[in-house]
Design a protein around this motif. Structure first.
Motif, PDB file in Angstrom:
ATOM      1  N   ARG A   1       0.925  -1.087  -0.060  1.00 35.96           N
ATOM      2  CA  ARG A   1      -0.168  -0.035  -0.082  1.00 35.96           C
ATOM      3  C   ARG A   1       0.768   1.289  -0.020  1.00 35.96           C
ATOM      4  N   THR A   2       0.378   2.359  -0.851  1.00 32.99           N
ATOM      5  CA  THR A   2       1.211   3.465  -0.592  1.00 32.99           C
ATOM      6  C   THR A   2       0.476   4.788  -0.208  1.00 32.99           C
ATOM      7  N   ARG A   3       1.138   5.485   0.592  1.00 36.19           N
ATOM      8  CA  ARG A   3       0.579   6.818   0.878  1.00 36.19           C
ATOM      9  C   ARG A   3       1.708   8.081   1.147  1.00 36.19           C
ATOM     10  N   MET A   4       1.201   9.250   0.858  1.00 33.99           N
ATOM     11  CA  MET A   4       2.189  10.472   0.825  1.00 33.99           C
ATOM     12  C   MET A   4       2.614  10.915   2.191  1.00 33.99           C
ATOM     13  N   ASN A   5       3.664  11.285   2.495  1.00 30.02           N
ATOM     14  CA  ASN A   5       3.822  12.088   3.937  1.00 30.02           C
ATOM     15  C   ASN A   5       4.746  13.196   3.258  1.00 30.02           C
ATOM     16  N   GLY A   6       5.378  13.919   4.334  1.00 31.75           N
ATOM     17  CA  GLY A   6       6.225  15.171   3.737  1.00 31.75           C
ATOM     18  C   GLY A   6       7.459  14.656   3.326  1.00 31.75           C
ATOM     19  N   LYS A   7       7.964  13.442   3.597  1.00 24.19           N
ATOM     20  CA  LYS A   7       9.322  13.131   3.037  1.00 24.19           C
ATOM     21  C   LYS A   7       9.233  12.439   1.629  1.00 24.19           C
ATOM     22  N   GLY A   8       8.294  11.995   1.429  1.00 29.66           N
ATOM     23  CA  GLY A   8       7.915  11.329   0.020  1.00 29.66           C
ATOM     24  C   GLY A   8       6.800  10.155   0.256  1.00 29.66           C
ATOM     25  N   MET A   9       6.861   9.455  -0.647  1.00 28.47           N
ATOM     26  CA  MET A   9       5.840   8.226  -0.638  1.00 28.47           C
ATOM     27  C   MET A   9       6.145   6.911   0.336  1.00 28.47           C
ATOM     28  N   LEU A  10       5.546   6.750   1.263  1.00 22.97           N
ATOM     29  CA  LEU A  10       5.562   5.651   2.283  1.00 22.97           C
ATOM     30  C   LEU A  10       4.925   4.379   1.672  1.00 22.97           C
ATOM     31  N   VAL A  11       5.738   3.396   1.576  1.00 21.90           N
ATOM     32  CA  VAL A  11       5.300   2.105   1.095  1.00 21.90           C
ATOM     33  C   VAL A  11       5.273   1.044   2.328  1.00 21.90           C
ATOM     34  N   GLU A  12       4.036   0.472   2.527  1.00 17.79           N
ATOM     35  CA  GLU A  12       3.775  -0.429   3.708  1.00 17.79           C
ATOM     36  C   GLU A  12       3.278  -1.889   3.061  1.00 17.79           C
TER      37      GLU A  12
ATOM     38  N   ASP B   1       9.670   6.166  -0.121  1.00 11.54           N
ATOM     39  CA  ASP B   1      10.489   6.169  -1.642  1.00 11.54           C
ATOM     40  C   ASP B   1      10.259   7.672  -1.884  1.00 11.54           C
ATOM     41  N   THR B   2      11.671   8.342  -2.316  1.00 10.05           N
ATOM     42  CA  THR B   2      11.525   9.752  -2.346  1.00 10.05           C
ATOM     43  C   THR B   2      11.511  10.001  -4.064  1.00 10.05           C
ATOM     44  N   ARG B   3      11.613   8.942  -4.697  1.00 12.03           N
ATOM     45  CA  ARG B   3      11.682   9.132  -6.414  1.00 12.03           C
ATOM     46  C   ARG B   3      10.276   9.061  -6.907  1.00 12.03           C
TER      47      ARG B   3
END
Length: 365
Positions: free
Chosen positions: A246-257, A270-272
């Motif tokens: 699953r993915t969600r955005m936060n301040g640093k980039g995309m979080l992959v769970e 993931d910052t890319r």
């Protein structure tokens, strides 16, 4: 310069069954094109269409810039090497190799010169007076290649030429075919179901499934950026790990769970990649999951994983764990401390991951 081979909008039907669907592929002179895919994907049928052994239902086929769609096989300036070798059992090796030239009325001096040249190239001089029945599989394969080489055609076609050989001999012959290609600078089309063979030999790979081209690219492109889940799973040994995430955005980039069998999900940043859907399939090659203790360059993120199985394999050790409800394989160093049933800190290289759409299977990044 025109491509040496160009296939345009090619269709092939047997009755109402479509075997090849809108095939478009071209290669330049000196290219080594490998057609790869599982049994029944249409790769040998495509090769036979290029050779003229199968009539095509629709589309056009050009060799050396000339339309060969309705030209007979003997006039296409091609040479073919079959899986079965197709040697004449009552003729010597020398006669098998020169037979085609004799039929075409080529003078004896030219025949002898070509025979000597090819026999030296393939290191079969001592076999010239033997008959095929007195040869090993690898020697017969060389003779079949010799018979193709004396033609000096525009295009060499190979139909699974190594599949009758044992594993060790296959590797040797593979090296030999690659060296031959480099030496001759010849244009070759090669069919195999063995993806390692495809990766090692090709300058360009066509991955097929169900009569449809899934991806065309260099070995590096196919391996590092597979176009869909089928290519990702088919190319590479061990195959790419394909993990529901699953993915969600936060301040640093995309979080992959990624769900773990025990405990909280692994969360990687993931910052890319951005703008990915909430549900994805994360593709990561076994070599891109490494032992954190040994250090690793690249865009790595660390996580603790419980190892289920450890498989030593000489220079590598494969560690298998459960992530996202799937068996996931990591390719670790031989000296890893990983052991079954224990937690191990691993790094994931997010600079090299692929994301796929779960429904369509298509690449997202």
């Amino acid at each position: 310069m025109a491509p040496i081979l160009e296939v345009k909008n090619l269709f092939k039907n047997y009755g109402s069954t479509e075997v090849l669907k809108d095939i478009n592929v071209s290669i330049d002179e000196g290219d080594f094109l490998v057609l790869v895919g599982p049994s029944g994907c249409g790769k040998s049928t495509l090769l036979n269409c290029i050779a003229g052994l199968e009539p095509i239902t629709g589309g056009d086929l050009f060799i050396g810039g000339q339309n060969m769609t309705n030209v007979s096989p003997k006039d296409r300036d091609i040479a073919m090497v079959f899986q079965s070798y197709a040697l004449y059992p009552t003729m010597t090796v020398a006669k098998n190799i020169t037979f085609g030239m004799k039929v075409r009325g080529i003078d004896q001096a030219t025949q002898d010169a070509k025979l000597n040249q090819v026999a030296t190239q393939l290191q079969i001089e001592p076999l010239l007076h033997r008959k095929p029945g007195q040869l090993s599989g690898g020697q017969r394969q060389r003779v079949a290649m010799g018979r193709a080489l004396v033609r000096d055609p525009k295009l060499f076609l190979f139909d699974e030429p190594l599949s009758n050989l044992d594993a060790k001999l296959r590797v040797e012959m593979r090296t030999e075919i690659k060296a031959l290609h480099q030496r001759l600078g010849a244009s070759m089309v090669y069919v195999t179901h063995d993806q390692i063979e495809a990766m090692t030999l090709a300058t360009k790979i066509v991955v097929m499934k169900g009569g449809i081209i899934q991806q065309i690219g260099t070995p590096a492109e196919i391996y590092n950026r597979p176009a869909n889940l089928f290519v990702a799973d088919f190319m590479g040994s061990p195959a790419m790990n394909l993990i529901p995430a699953r993915t969600r955005m936060n301040g640093k980039g995309m979080l992959v769970e990624i769900d773990r069998k025990d405990g909280d999900p692994i969360v990687l940043t993931d910052t890319r990649n951005k703008d990915l859907p909430e549900n994805v399939i994360l593709g990561v090659r076994p070599e891109d999951i490494a032992d954190a203790a040994l250090g690793r360059a690249g865009e790595t993120q660390e996580a603790d994983c419980v190892i289920d199985i450890v498989e030593p394999a000489g220079a590598d050790t494969f560690a298998v764990m459960q992530l996202g409800g799937k068996h996931v394989t990591a390719r670790l160093h031989a000296e890893t401390s990983a052991s079954a049933g224990q937690s191990q800190r691993l790094t994931f290289d997010l600079g090299k991951v692929s994301y796929f759409e779960p429904e369509t299977g298509l690449r997202l990044n």
